[in-house]
Design a protein around this motif. Structure first.
Motif, short mmCIF file in Angstrom:
data_model
loop_
_atom_site.label_atom_id
_atom_site.label_comp_id
_atom_site.label_asym_id
_atom_site.label_seq_id
_atom_site.Cartn_x
_atom_site.Cartn_y
_atom_site.Cartn_z
N VAL A 64 -39.47 -17.23 -21.17
CA VAL A 64 -38.51 -16.15 -21.38
C VAL A 64 -38.17 -16.02 -22.87
CG1 VAL A 64 -36.10 -15.49 -21.01
CG2 VAL A 64 -37.51 -16.19 -19.07
N VAL A 65 -37.89 -17.14 -23.53
CA VAL A 65 -37.52 -17.11 -24.94
C VAL A 65 -38.70 -16.70 -25.82
CG1 VAL A 65 -36.64 -18.48 -26.86
CG2 VAL A 65 -35.72 -18.83 -24.57
N VAL A 66 -39.88 -17.27 -25.54
CA VAL A 66 -41.06 -16.99 -26.36
C VAL A 66 -41.46 -15.52 -26.26
CG1 VAL A 66 -43.53 -17.44 -26.62
CG2 VAL A 66 -41.93 -19.34 -26.35
N VAL A 67 -41.46 -14.96 -25.05
CA VAL A 67 -41.83 -13.56 -24.86
C VAL A 67 -40.83 -12.64 -25.57
CG1 VAL A 67 -42.03 -11.72 -23.14
CG2 VAL A 67 -43.11 -13.93 -22.73
N PHE A 68 -39.56 -12.97 -25.49
CA PHE A 68 -38.54 -12.16 -26.17
C PHE A 68 -38.80 -12.14 -27.67
CE2 PHE A 68 -34.51 -11.62 -28.37
CZ PHE A 68 -33.96 -10.53 -27.72
N ILE A 69 -39.06 -13.31 -28.25
CA ILE A 69 -39.28 -13.39 -29.69
C ILE A 69 -40.57 -12.68 -30.08
CG2 ILE A 69 -39.75 -14.99 -31.59
CD1 ILE A 69 -37.89 -16.99 -30.24
N MET A 70 -41.65 -12.90 -29.33
CA MET A 70 -42.93 -12.28 -29.66
C MET A 70 -42.88 -10.77 -29.57
SD MET A 70 -45.71 -14.86 -27.93
CE MET A 70 -47.05 -13.79 -28.45
N CYS A 71 -42.09 -10.23 -28.63
CA CYS A 71 -42.02 -8.78 -28.46
C CYS A 71 -41.16 -8.12 -29.54
CB CYS A 71 -41.46 -8.45 -27.08
SG CYS A 71 -42.63 -8.70 -25.72
N HIS A 72 -40.04 -8.74 -29.89
CA HIS A 72 -39.05 -8.05 -30.72
C HIS A 72 -39.00 -8.52 -32.16
CE1 HIS A 72 -37.33 -5.77 -27.39
NE2 HIS A 72 -37.41 -6.87 -26.67
N LEU A 73 -39.43 -9.73 -32.45
CA LEU A 73 -39.34 -10.22 -33.83
C LEU A 73 -40.22 -9.42 -34.79
CD1 LEU A 73 -38.16 -12.26 -35.81
CD2 LEU A 73 -40.05 -13.81 -35.22
N PRO A 74 -41.49 -9.11 -34.48
CA PRO A 74 -42.31 -8.34 -35.44
C PRO A 74 -41.70 -6.99 -35.79
CG PRO A 74 -43.70 -9.31 -33.75
CD PRO A 74 -42.29 -9.52 -33.30
N TYR A 75 -41.19 -6.28 -34.78
CA TYR A 75 -40.62 -4.96 -35.04
C TYR A 75 -39.38 -5.05 -35.91
CZ TYR A 75 -38.28 -0.51 -34.21
OH TYR A 75 -37.64 0.69 -34.37
N ASN A 76 -38.52 -6.03 -35.63
CA ASN A 76 -37.28 -6.14 -36.40
C ASN A 76 -37.53 -6.62 -37.83
OD1 ASN A 76 -34.57 -5.79 -34.67
ND2 ASN A 76 -36.19 -6.54 -33.32
N VAL A 77 -38.52 -7.48 -38.03
CA VAL A 77 -38.87 -7.88 -39.39
C VAL A 77 -39.41 -6.69 -40.17
CG1 VAL A 77 -40.46 -9.28 -40.75
CG2 VAL A 77 -39.27 -10.29 -38.80
N THR A 78 -40.28 -5.91 -39.54
CA THR A 78 -40.82 -4.70 -40.20
C THR A 78 -39.73 -3.69 -40.47
OG1 THR A 78 -42.86 -5.06 -38.94
CG2 THR A 78 -42.62 -2.96 -40.07
#
Length: 375
Positions: free
Chosen positions: A249-263
């Protein structure tokens, strides 16, 4: 094609160091690929979240706090996947549906973002209370169902309030193409004052990153780390499976949303700086790809939070069984109607053993309809 969730026009502010005009629109190949990906997301997101809603309404008799949160997450994701095809269609056809649709469709993603992320934080908090604080919450679980509905109402109100800048400042207008006589119909944030533009172009993405990503991430990391520690100390044969689910649950959340928010953060920090054309094109391409990855979360939510559980899987099997029985009864009824018509036309009555078997099969299916629900 304007970005599906372009709540802010990155090309409107800042200077480009290149001479001449800079065309930031995606090429036709990128446009087609993006449309195909979004179509796949719409298809699977619609099926998965609709099944969660149907299961909650018709098959799950005993509701828990987590069920209430899951239902609202599915509603939020469903709102977005239903709006996404209309957004794509309007962008390809110069926003034929008009200014009202422009405002509503642009606001759909913002509402989904805030409500969905905050509700996922609520789910992690509820699981933390149920597992880590199990002794304290044991006697109060039956009395807190009304609180979960109240919390969901507050989340929806907050999501709508945070979406107000997008709803207010999104405009449907025509823009004259420089060096040409044609006009382009736009649906994006538009401001009459430079001060308002500067404020909103920092405030909107800032709120999205802070409340739509960072706050839920911190809550989830804290709650699920405590949950994993508690599960590791428990003497249970199922603890390793539970730990893997929490980790996923945690890994999927980070993988989905972290790239977009960093960009998105990178774009926000460079909004009012001088930018060259080619690097800006690359940034927008990366933003579009990372945004599509973030969209995938609405397809994965039903799997991670609902159908990975034993009860929801059993309810899903019951849905499939009921659909199968309904189709068999429908086919049997159609065959019976045709045979009755043939009998009336021919003027005689016949007996058919296979028809009796079909009748028995239909009776058996009718006996399973909605009778096997929560134990």
């Amino acid at each position: 094609m304007v970005s599906v969730t372009s709540d802010y026009d990155y090309s409107a502010e800042g200077d480009y160091s290149d001479d001449g005009l800079c065309n930031l629109n995606p090429n036709p190949v990128e446009d087609i690929i993006q449309t195909c990906i979004h179509s796949i997301i719409c298809f699977f997101g619609l099926i998965g979240n609709a099944l969660v809603i149907v299961t909650y309404i018709f098959y799950k008799r005993t509701k828990t706090m987590t069920d209430v949160y899951l239902f609202n997450v599915a509603v939020a994701d469903l709102v977005f996947v239903v709006a996404l095809p209309f957004i794509i269609y309007n962008e390809r056809h110069s926003w034929l549906m008009g200014p009202v649709a422009c405002k509503m469709l642009r606001s759909a993603y913002s509402i989904n973002l805030y409500s969905g992320m905050l509700l996922l934080a609520c789910i992690s908090g509820d699981r933390y209370v149920a597992i880590v604080q199990a002794r304290r919450s044991f006697g109060a679980r039956s009395r807190t169902l009304i609180y979960s509905r109240l919390i969901c109402s507050v989340v929806w109100v907050c999501a709508v309030a945070l979406t107000l800048p997008t709803l207010i400042y999104t405009e449907h207008f025509e823009e004259q193409n420089l060096g040409a006589e044609t006009v382009t119909v736009m649906c994006q944030l538009s401001f009459s004052k430079n001060e308002t533009a500067k404020l909103m172009k920092v405030l909107v993405p800032g709120l999205q990153m802070a409340i739509g990503f960072l706050l839920p991430l911190l809550v989830m990391v804290f709650c699920y780390c405590r949950i994993m520690c508690t599960l590791m100390r428990a003497q249970s044969s199922l603890r390793h499976k539970a730990v893997r689910v929490v980790f996923a649950v945690v890994v999927v959340f980070i993988m989905c949303h972290l790239p977009y928010n960093v960009t998105l953060l990178n774009h926000t920090l460079s909004l009012f700086k001088e930018r060259s054309c080619e690097p800006e094109k690359i940034k927008l391409q990366v933003l579009a790809i990372s945004r599509s990855i973030a969209y995938l979360h609405c397809c994965l939510n039903p799997i991670l939070y609902a159908f990975i559980g034993v009860k929801f899987r059993s309810h899903f099997q019951q849905i499939m069984l009921d659909l199968w029985c309904f189709s068999k009864k429908y086919i049997y009824s159609a065959r019976t109607s045709r045979r009755t018509s043939d009998i009336c036309i021919s003027g005689h009555v016949s007996s058919d053993g296979s028809n009796n078997m079909s009748y028995l099969s239909a009776r058996h299916c009718s006996g399973t309809n909605l009778s096997k629900t929560d134990n």
